[in-house]
Design a protein around this motif. Sequence first.
Motif, mmCIF file in Angstrom:
data_model
loop_
_atom_site.group_PDB
_atom_site.id
_atom_site.type_symbol
_atom_site.label_atom_id
_atom_site.label_comp_id
_atom_site.label_asym_id
_atom_site.label_seq_id
_atom_site.Cartn_x
_atom_site.Cartn_y
_atom_site.Cartn_z
ATOM 1 N N HIS A 153 0.816 -1.110 0.031
ATOM 2 C CA HIS A 153 -0.153 -0.010 -0.061
ATOM 3 C C HIS A 153 0.899 1.174 -0.026
ATOM 4 O O HIS A 153 0.709 2.228 -0.810
ATOM 5 N N ILE A 154 1.796 1.214 0.792
ATOM 6 C CA ILE A 154 2.663 2.320 1.041
ATOM 7 C C ILE A 154 3.538 2.581 -0.311
ATOM 8 O O ILE A 154 3.742 3.525 -0.792
ATOM 9 N N ALA A 155 4.020 1.536 -0.928
ATOM 10 C CA ALA A 155 4.932 1.458 -2.314
ATOM 11 C C ALA A 155 3.926 2.144 -3.232
ATOM 12 O O ALA A 155 4.345 2.792 -4.266
ATOM 13 N N LEU A 156 2.577 1.639 -3.411
ATOM 14 C CA LEU A 156 1.778 2.278 -4.402
ATOM 15 C C LEU A 156 1.637 3.883 -4.340
ATOM 16 O O LEU A 156 1.776 4.414 -5.409
ATOM 17 N N GLU A 157 1.490 4.257 -3.016
ATOM 18 C CA GLU A 157 1.564 5.687 -2.915
ATOM 19 C C GLU A 157 3.126 6.244 -3.254
ATOM 20 O O GLU A 157 3.087 7.183 -3.869
ATOM 21 N N ASP A 158 4.200 5.686 -2.874
ATOM 22 C CA ASP A 158 5.315 6.025 -3.171
ATOM 23 C C ASP A 158 5.562 6.483 -4.653
ATOM 24 O O ASP A 158 6.155 7.318 -5.356
ATOM 25 N N ALA A 159 5.107 5.359 -5.402
ATOM 26 C CA ALA A 159 5.093 5.437 -6.848
ATOM 27 C C ALA A 159 4.172 6.386 -7.641
ATOM 28 O O ALA A 159 4.328 6.444 -8.725
ATOM 29 N N GLY A 160 3.217 6.828 -7.010
ATOM 30 C CA GLY A 160 2.315 7.853 -7.442
ATOM 31 C C GLY A 160 1.294 6.838 -8.550
ATOM 32 O O GLY A 160 0.702 7.406 -9.359
ATOM 33 N N LYS A 203 1.804 8.158 5.973
ATOM 34 C CA LYS A 203 0.599 8.416 6.462
ATOM 35 C C LYS A 203 -0.527 8.029 5.937
ATOM 36 O O LYS A 203 -1.495 7.904 6.461
ATOM 37 N N LYS A 204 -0.675 8.421 4.498
ATOM 38 C CA LYS A 204 -1.765 8.386 3.770
ATOM 39 C C LYS A 204 -2.262 6.972 3.790
ATOM 40 O O LYS A 204 -3.398 6.625 3.956
ATOM 41 N N ALA A 205 -1.456 6.128 3.525
ATOM 42 C CA ALA A 205 -1.834 4.453 3.351
ATOM 43 C C ALA A 205 -2.310 3.855 4.945
ATOM 44 O O ALA A 205 -3.247 3.279 5.005
ATOM 45 N N ILE A 206 -1.720 4.488 5.951
ATOM 46 C CA ILE A 206 -2.103 4.090 7.123
ATOM 47 C C ILE A 206 -3.438 4.550 7.547
ATOM 48 O O ILE A 206 -4.280 3.842 8.208
ATOM 49 N N ALA A 207 -3.858 5.960 7.278
ATOM 50 C CA ALA A 207 -5.130 6.571 7.527
ATOM 51 C C ALA A 207 -6.107 5.748 6.821
ATOM 52 O O ALA A 207 -7.122 5.313 7.345
ATOM 53 N N PHE A 266 9.357 -1.151 7.582
ATOM 54 C CA PHE A 266 8.725 -0.349 8.328
ATOM 55 C C PHE A 266 7.294 -1.018 8.767
ATOM 56 O O PHE A 266 6.972 -1.057 9.978
ATOM 57 N N THR A 267 6.697 -1.811 7.994
ATOM 58 C CA THR A 267 5.569 -2.591 8.082
ATOM 59 C C THR A 267 5.787 -3.500 9.185
ATOM 60 O O THR A 267 5.005 -3.709 10.356
ATOM 61 N N ILE A 268 6.722 -4.564 9.053
ATOM 62 C CA ILE A 268 6.975 -5.472 9.909
ATOM 63 C C ILE A 268 7.439 -5.074 11.442
ATOM 64 O O ILE A 268 7.165 -5.416 12.482
ATOM 65 N N ALA A 269 8.187 -3.810 11.240
ATOM 66 C CA ALA A 269 8.633 -3.140 12.737
ATOM 67 C C ALA A 269 7.643 -2.899 13.498
ATOM 68 O O ALA A 269 7.580 -2.492 14.489
#
Length: 206
Positions: A16-23, A198-202, A165-168
């Motif tokens: 989810h975060i990677a998709l956001e990172d990638a735009g 922040k966006k993915a977690i929200a 980050f996710t696993i931590a």
Amino acid sequence: MIKLYYAAHTCSLASHIALEDAGAEYSTVRISFAAEEQRKPEYLAINPKARVPALVTDNGILTETPAMLVFIAQSFPQARLAPFEDPFFFAEMQAFNSYLCSTLHVAHAHRMRGTRWADDASAIAAMQRKVPDSVAACYRLIEDRMLRGPWVMGESYTVCDPYLFTIAQWLEGDGVDPAKFPKVIAHRQRMSERAAVKKAIAEELA
């Protein structure tokens, strides 16, 4: 368009975060473990493993976080989420993500998924007791030998970073003292300050 099937508080957050990172343009579908939606025919038709995440693409369906992360990185090269120009550096990135997937995540899963490996209650309890030690041993290796800083691979941010980050996030729940792993915790804090994170977690906690 890409569609991510996820469940909150799972490794699907990394993709989810990677998709956001990638735009990337993508949509999400939340799977409720409480309702056992991962075992229902509708989801099993997407991922017969009955697990998350799953990524539906124009070319087919992907499962397994390391594969999904590389697909995202390759599909959006402008985001520079992987060092494709350097075969050895790329392989090192893959080695790190493979370690998270095959070793650290499995050690963590012994805390609440012992029935995957044993039926005997005492064996399951023994696995649970071992989790703080086995998970800490994984973080010791990451802390001392694998996390280069400021990002996993050094100066370059890659798809390793949302995965670690996710696993931590689960470290304290596994009974591990975070004070013993200052580099891991500093990385976790650094990641938590990123807009994509922040966006993915929200979204996942909404």
